[in-house]
Design an enzyme around this catalytic site. Sequence first.
Site, short mmCIF file in Angstrom:
data_model
loop_
_atom_site.label_atom_id
_atom_site.label_comp_id
_atom_site.label_asym_id
_atom_site.label_seq_id
_atom_site.Cartn_x
_atom_site.Cartn_y
_atom_site.Cartn_z
N HIS A 77 -7.70 -7.48 -56.33
CA HIS A 77 -7.06 -6.35 -55.64
C HIS A 77 -8.06 -5.33 -55.11
CE1 HIS A 77 -2.86 -6.97 -57.73
NE2 HIS A 77 -3.12 -7.85 -56.78
N CYS A 89 -19.14 2.99 -41.06
CA CYS A 89 -19.44 1.68 -41.64
C CYS A 89 -20.92 1.37 -41.49
CB CYS A 89 -18.61 0.61 -40.93
SG CYS A 89 -19.09 -1.07 -41.41
N GLU A 117 3.73 -5.16 -74.65
CA GLU A 117 5.15 -5.53 -74.69
C GLU A 117 5.35 -6.74 -73.79
OE1 GLU A 117 6.34 -2.25 -71.25
OE2 GLU A 117 6.51 -1.75 -73.38
P1 OAD Z 1 1.22 -2.22 -64.83
O1 OAD Z 1 1.10 -0.74 -65.01
O2 OAD Z 1 2.34 -2.72 -63.98
O3 OAD Z 1 1.39 -2.92 -66.26
C1 OAD Z 1 0.53 -2.62 -67.33
C2 OAD Z 1 0.87 -3.55 -68.49
O4 OAD Z 1 -0.07 -3.28 -69.53
C3 OAD Z 1 2.28 -3.35 -69.09
O5 OAD Z 1 2.89 -4.63 -69.27
C4 OAD Z 1 1.99 -2.68 -70.43
O6 OAD Z 1 2.91 -3.09 -71.44
C5 OAD Z 1 0.61 -3.21 -70.76
N1 OAD Z 1 -0.20 -2.34 -71.63
C6 OAD Z 1 -0.26 -1.00 -71.64
N2 OAD Z 1 -1.13 -0.57 -72.55
C7 OAD Z 1 -1.66 -1.67 -73.14
C8 OAD Z 1 -2.63 -1.89 -74.17
N3 OAD Z 1 -3.25 -0.89 -74.77
N4 OAD Z 1 -2.92 -3.16 -74.51
C9 OAD Z 1 -2.30 -4.21 -73.89
N5 OAD Z 1 -1.39 -4.07 -72.93
C10 OAD Z 1 -1.07 -2.82 -72.54
O7 OAD Z 1 -0.20 -2.76 -64.32
P2 OAD Z 1 -0.59 -4.15 -63.62
O8 OAD Z 1 0.26 -5.26 -64.16
O9 OAD Z 1 -2.05 -4.29 -63.72
O10 OAD Z 1 -2.19 -3.19 -57.51
O11 OAD Z 1 -0.18 -3.84 -62.13
C11 OAD Z 1 -0.40 -4.84 -61.16
C12 OAD Z 1 -0.77 -4.20 -59.84
O12 OAD Z 1 0.23 -3.23 -59.49
C13 OAD Z 1 -2.06 -3.40 -59.87
O13 OAD Z 1 -3.20 -4.20 -59.72
C14 OAD Z 1 -1.90 -2.47 -58.71
C15 OAD Z 1 -0.42 -2.15 -58.77
O14 OAD Z 1 0.20 -2.08 -57.56
C16 OAD Z 1 -2.99 -2.60 -56.60
O15 OAD Z 1 -3.49 -1.51 -56.74
C17 OAD Z 1 -3.22 -3.41 -55.40
#
Ligand code: OAD
Length: 234
Positions: free
Chosen positions: A109, A136, A203
Site C-alpha cells: 500500500h 519530482c 479479534e
Molecule cells: P484495520 O484498522 O482495519 O485493522 C486492524 C486490525 O488489527 C483489527 O483486526 C484489530 O483487531 C487488530 N489489532 C489491533 N490491535 C492489535 C494488536 N495489538 N495485536 C494484534 N492485532 C491487533 O487495519 P488494516 O487491516 O491494516 O490502506 O487496514 C487495511 C488497510 O485499510 C490499510 O492498509 C489502509 C486502510 O485503508 C491504505 O492506507 C491504502
Amino acid sequence: MTTPRNIVVLTGAGLSAESGLATFRGPGGLWEGHRVEDVCTPEALAADPALVHRFYDLRRAALETVEPNAAHQALARLDAEWPGELLIVTQNVDDLHERAGARRLLHMHGELRSALCAACGARSPHGTELPPGAVCPACGARALRPDIVFFGEMPYEMDRIEAALAEADLFVSIGTSGAVYPAAGFVQMAAHFGAATLELNLERSAGSHWFDETRLGPATRLVPEWVEAVLTQR
Ligand code: OAD
C-alpha cells in the site's frame, strides 16, 4: 501442520498498534477524525490536496515518535534465520518492519517515507513534509504526492505477491481486519494453492472463517511465540 518451507506473511495496522500507531478502524482509529473518502482517494487528492498532504505529513511525523515492537522484531528474526522462502507483505505504510531489520519485505500500500510523481510515476525517498507542488527529482514536474495506494488504485507488486502465494505452504495473516481487498483475499488464494493458513489477531477478522487456525491476542505476544515455534520445528 507439516513443516513449511515457503512462508508468506501479511501484516496490517494491528502489528504497529503496540508501537503507538493508531489502526484505521475501531475506537481511536485513524478514520475517526476523517472520512476515508476525504483523505484516501484520488478524488480527495484532486479536490483538496492540502488536506490530503497534511494528513500524511502528520502520519510521517508520527514515525519519529515510535519504535518497532516485539512483533516487528520477531518477524525480522524470522527473516534472518528462516532458510526457506519468505515474503513479508505489509499493508502498513510505516517503516517499522525495516527499522526492526526485515529485508524480505514488500509494502503493497505504499510508504510514508516515499513520494510518488503523479507525472512520471517515479518513486523517491522522502522523509520530511511534502507540500502539494513539490518537485519530482526524476522529471522536474511539480507533481509529487504521498506514495500511498488510495482506494481505487492498484496495490504495488501484485504479480510478485500472487506468485509467492501460489508457492506458499504457509500463509500467516497478522493484525489486519480483512476489510480491504485484494489483501483480504490472500487467504483464499493461498488456501486454493494448498497452503496452510493461520491468523494472529486481537479479534477475529472479517475473513476469519477462511483460516485453518486463528490465535487471538496481542501481536507482541503471539508473533514472537509463533516465530519461536516455527524456527525450532524446522
Ligand atoms: P484495520 O484498522 O482495519 O485493522 C486492524 C486490525 O488489527 C483489527 O483486526 C484489530 O483487531 C487488530 N489489532 C489491533 N490491535 C492489535 C494488536 N495489538 N495485536 C494484534 N492485532 C491487533 O487495519 P488494516 O487491516 O491494516 O490502506 O487496514 C487495511 C488497510 O485499510 C490499510 O492498509 C489502509 C486502510 O485503508 C491504505 O492506507 C491504502
